[in-house]
Write a protein that holds these residues in place. Sequence first.
Motif, PDB file in Angstrom:
ATOM      1  N   LEU A 102      19.072  -0.884 -37.419  1.00 52.59           N
ATOM      2  CA  LEU A 102      20.148  -0.635 -37.065  1.00 52.59           C
ATOM      3  C   LEU A 102      20.038  -0.494 -35.471  1.00 52.59           C
ATOM      4  O   LEU A 102      20.949  -0.768 -34.704  1.00 52.59           O
ATOM      5  N   PHE A 103      19.104   0.704 -35.252  1.00 51.74           N
ATOM      6  CA  PHE A 103      19.010   1.128 -34.113  1.00 51.74           C
ATOM      7  C   PHE A 103      18.620  -0.246 -33.083  1.00 51.74           C
ATOM      8  O   PHE A 103      19.096  -0.342 -32.030  1.00 51.74           O
ATOM      9  N   LYS A 104      17.778  -1.232 -33.527  1.00 55.73           N
ATOM     10  CA  LYS A 104      17.309  -2.091 -32.636  1.00 55.73           C
ATOM     11  C   LYS A 104      18.486  -2.981 -32.463  1.00 55.73           C
ATOM     12  O   LYS A 104      18.353  -3.813 -31.382  1.00 55.73           O
ATOM     13  N   GLN A 105      19.025  -3.280 -33.478  1.00 52.99           N
ATOM     14  CA  GLN A 105      20.247  -4.091 -33.518  1.00 52.99           C
ATOM     15  C   GLN A 105      21.297  -3.576 -32.219  1.00 52.99           C
ATOM     16  O   GLN A 105      21.937  -4.567 -31.362  1.00 52.99           O
ATOM     17  N   TYR A 106      21.674  -2.362 -32.105  1.00 51.06           N
ATOM     18  CA  TYR A 106      22.361  -1.787 -31.301  1.00 51.06           C
ATOM     19  C   TYR A 106      21.723  -1.502 -29.819  1.00 51.06           C
ATOM     20  O   TYR A 106      22.314  -1.695 -28.643  1.00 51.06           O
ATOM     21  N   LYS A 107      20.583  -1.353 -29.804  1.00 54.14           N
ATOM     22  CA  LYS A 107      19.731  -0.854 -28.635  1.00 54.14           C
ATOM     23  C   LYS A 107      18.833  -1.988 -27.976  1.00 54.14           C
ATOM     24  O   LYS A 107      18.486  -1.787 -27.092  1.00 54.14           O
ATOM     25  N   GLY A 108      18.602  -2.994 -28.790  1.00 54.50           N
ATOM     26  CA  GLY A 108      17.489  -4.118 -28.681  1.00 54.50           C
ATOM     27  C   GLY A 108      16.027  -3.383 -28.394  1.00 54.50           C
ATOM     28  O   GLY A 108      14.986  -3.867 -27.974  1.00 54.50           O
TER      29      GLY A 108
END
Length: 118
Positions: A102-108
């Motif tokens: 989820l973090f990677k999805q929102y922050k790249g």
Amino acid sequence: QISETWQNERQSINRERFKPLLEYLEKHWDEKITVEKAAKFVSLNPYHFCKTFKKMTGRTFIDYVNASRINEAERLLRETDLSVTEIAGLIGCDNPNYFTKLFKQYKGLTPSSIRRSG
């Protein structure tokens, strides 16, 4: 002209109506909150709640909650020494792998790369 004024007034009323909910969300990162519970919070049925919320914030309720939690997680990663797993728990995500996704999805970026960059 009249309809524009009416629309602005209506948006202002909605913002006031939603303010306690948004403040609640900011203080209760770790709590699971459903659309139904959020809709009840502002005395709307779930359908009208979702429509109004999206019009007001430009995001769906779930997207808004996730983005807010990920922003808080990023702050914690930068400002504390808590582990990624601890931070995931603090924002209401019991599964660290899902949190990372989820973090990677929102922050790249991954949470650990944010931590390394300081």
